[in-house]
Motif scaffolding. Structure first.
Motif, PDB file in Angstrom:
ATOM      1  N   PRO A 185      51.409  29.930  43.531  1.00 19.42           N
ATOM      2  CA  PRO A 185      49.709  29.804  43.145  1.00 19.42           C
ATOM      3  C   PRO A 185      48.883  29.534  44.054  1.00 19.42           C
ATOM      4  O   PRO A 185      47.522  30.173  43.390  1.00 19.42           O
ATOM      5  N   SER A 186      49.021  30.914  44.732  1.00 20.76           N
ATOM      6  CA  SER A 186      47.468  31.337  45.457  1.00 20.76           C
ATOM      7  C   SER A 186      47.238  32.582  43.788  1.00 20.76           C
ATOM      8  O   SER A 186      46.358  33.148  44.383  1.00 20.76           O
ATOM      9  N   LEU A 187      48.641  33.013  43.436  1.00 25.84           N
ATOM     10  CA  LEU A 187      48.341  34.072  42.314  1.00 25.84           C
ATOM     11  C   LEU A 187      48.159  33.641  40.826  1.00 25.84           C
ATOM     12  O   LEU A 187      47.682  34.560  40.477  1.00 25.84           O
ATOM     13  N   LEU A 188      47.698  32.621  40.471  1.00 27.15           N
ATOM     14  CA  LEU A 188      46.990  31.803  39.208  1.00 27.15           C
ATOM     15  C   LEU A 188      45.775  31.896  39.341  1.00 27.15           C
ATOM     16  O   LEU A 188      45.423  31.775  40.182  1.00 27.15           O
ATOM     17  N   SER A 189      45.117  32.409  38.333  1.00 29.89           N
ATOM     18  CA  SER A 189      44.132  32.371  37.699  1.00 29.89           C
ATOM     19  C   SER A 189      43.800  31.982  36.410  1.00 29.89           C
ATOM     20  O   SER A 189      43.914  32.055  36.145  1.00 29.89           O
ATOM     21  N   PRO A 190      43.542  30.768  36.846  1.00 29.17           N
ATOM     22  CA  PRO A 190      43.309  30.508  34.780  1.00 29.17           C
ATOM     23  C   PRO A 190      42.050  30.535  34.165  1.00 29.17           C
ATOM     24  O   PRO A 190      42.183  30.285  33.072  1.00 29.17           O
TER      25      PRO A 190
END
Length: 565
Positions: free
Chosen positions: A165-170
């Motif tokens: 989740p820390s790598l997600l960039s919406p």
């Protein structure tokens, strides 16, 4: 003849080796890392370089072995508009092939001042090579769109899991999974199928015999990526699935008396959106007074009818005819271009929730009236429960990918009072909340079904016990008679119509009476815990106790045994 020296042999061997050795051939095309996803080129080299950190880039989904990615099997549409003012996407351009798309990228500047949306339907290695080679986005953007495995009993060499989740960039890219309801024109066998082109799972529901049709739940994927240019413009790439045309394996039609293979299924078996598609999410135009006929005609002609044929055509429809619903300031950021696709995904989820919500009460009603179909009802409940769990997991990934909280709560005043039609979070949170409730409801129905099945089983056991009791009563009568007859051998004077035959009857009646008495005593002497008691003696005693109730001695619980010790 002079002998050949050792030195000469070494020279001859070296020369022979030099003549025979040829350059080793390169690895086969299917062994080149990333060749299953992208044609050979800079982007394929980029995929190969990243395969060490992302092993999933090395192999395609094993479920796609019967339908691998093919060159040219995709469609790319460009929506182009200036970077100032209200965008105008009224002239979409479809690229004929990947070569035309490549020429388009060569002729356009990377730092342009345009607002461009590239819609790609399906995946093809040549198109992936062109688009990826121009934008060089993370290859997992295409990889996750290709993955089709829903679940598997085996550990497959690929995965469709979210990154950390820390790598997600919406704001940069996201990936959505959703389901679409499709209505078939024939009653099909209730089993799983796959889309022949995308290999997406199609879960069938029991056929509706009154309408001779079947509803299928088709799994879908949607990916979005963007970048800003230096002159106020931006680029957006959207990946979507093509529409379902053919099923795999060949479907069978439900007919009276069994199943029948559909002849020429590719032409005769058709499907369309369930109940003509999802509800529109656009705010309707309101009137302060009864509208005139001219106003209604103008309203009907203001935008063409929405066909709802595929995600690609739906997005083109909204961008082309309803882009004015967003202000010019909102169009300055590429993130606002994702509103339409988010709303479409939410609309599909809400239609799915409504469909499952209608199915459960029908099963509840059948549980109270139809005991003969309890096995089919159990299967339907288990299917609904499993699917609700899968859909809940999908929408959890969707919420996480979009940066929305996973609380599933709608009791906050700010959420309840929100009336903005662009609020995608409220729609998805409601769908997530309803799916969790439906999952719990299906599980409760399964528990109730288990209880009802136990009650039915107990009733059956009670009937069997009554039958056994009747047999025991008959045995209580005939076993003493048979024993007495074997004792007297029923010969000579004890045979029927002989002088001593009456002795047999007296002995037999006495044996029956004695057996009945012993059975009564044994039945009274054994309590419910199968322990011997003096209940028959107390029952048969004739002395009086002067009207005083006897003391009942309680059984020790063992709680205070240590005090006695």
């Amino acid at each position: 003849m002079r002998p050949i020296s050792e030195c000469s042999l070494m020279k001859i061997s070296a020369a022979t080796t030099q003549r025979n050795v040829t350059p080793s051939p390169g690895p086969p095309l299917d062994k080149i890392v990333g060749s299953w996803l992208c044609d050979e080129g800079p982007y394929q080299k980029y995929i190969e370089a990243l395969s060490g950190s992302n092993p999933g880039l090395k192999k395609a989904d094993p479920n796609n072995k019967d339908g691998p990615l093919k060159k040219g099997n995709a469609l790319v549409v460009l929506l182009d508009s200036p970077a100032t003012g209200q965008p105008d996407y009224s002239k979409p351009h479809e690229f004929i092939n990947s070569a035309e798309l490549r020429e388009h990228f060569k002729s356009s500047q990377r730092e342009h001042s345009r607002r461009r949306i590239y819609l790609m339907e399906g995946l093809a290695p040549d198109y992936v090579s062109v688009i990826g080679g121009h934008f060089f986005m993370d290859p997992s953007f295409f990889q996750r769109q290709e993955r089709t495995c829903v679940w598997s009993n085996d550990f497959t060499p690929v995965s469709d899991a979210l990154p950390q989740p820390s790598l997600l960039s919406p704001d940069k890219s996201f990936h959505l999974q959703y389901c679409e309801l499709r209505q078939f024109n024939k009653a099909l066998e209730n089993r799983y199928y796959f889309c022949q082109r995308t290999r997406r799972h199609v879960g069938m529901t029991p056929p509706r015999h009154k309408e001779e049709s079947t509803t299928g739940i088709l799994r879908r994927k949607l990916s979005w990526w963007c970048r800003n240019t230096g002159n106020g413009g931006w680029d957006v790439v959207i990946l979507c699935d093509p529409q379902l045309l053919h099923l795999s394996p060949d479907p069978k039609e439900v007919v009276p008396g069994g199943l029948r293979l559909i002849t020429n299924a590719k032409d005769s078996l058709k499907n369309g959106p369930f109940q003509e598609g999802y509800l529109s999410f656009l705010p309707p135009k309101s009137f302060n007074c009864p509208p005139t006929a001219a106003a209604l005609s103008s309203l009907a002609a203001s935008a063409p009818k929405h066909s709802r044929t595929s995600m690609l055509r739906d997005l083109i429809y909204y961008y082309e005819h309803h882009s004015d619903l967003l202000t010019p300031d909102e169009w300055e950021a590429p993130q606002k271009s994702a509103i339409f696709l988010k709303k479409i995904v939410a609309a599909h989820y809400l239609q799915l929730v409504d469909y499952i919500k209608v199915m459960l009460p029908s099963l509840e009603l059948r549980l109270t009236t139809a005991w003969v179909e309890e096995q089919d009802q159990w299967k339907s409940l288990q299917t609904i429960s499993r699917r609700c769990g899968n859909y809940r997991d999908d929408i959890e990934d969707t919420l996480l990918s979009l940066g929305y909280p996973l609380d599933g709560k709608l009791d906050e005043p700010s959420k309840l009072r929100s009336t903005d039609w662009k609020d995608c979070e409220k729609d998805l949170q409601y769908a997530y909340f309803r799916l969790k409730i439906l999952k719990e409801r299906a599980d409760n129905l399964t528990t109730s079904m288990t209880g009802l099945a136990s009650i039915a089983g107990n009733r059956q056991n009670l009937e069997e016990a009554k039958r056994v009791k009747r047999l025991n009563l008959l045995a209580l009568l005939f076993i003493p008679l048979a024993y007495t007859s074997s004792l007297f051998s029923m010969q000579d004077n004890f045979a029927p119509n002989k002088s001593d035959f009456w002795i047999y009857w007296i002995s037999a009646v006495g044996a029956v009476a004695f057996t009945s008495f012993v059975t009564f005593v044994l039945d009274r002497a054994l309590d419910e815990e199968a322990n011997w008691t003096l209940a028959p003696v107390k029952y048969l005693k004739f002395w009086k106790n002067d009207g005083k109730p006897s003391m009942v001695k309680r059984k020790a619980t063992g709680l205070y045994d240590h005090v006695r010790r």
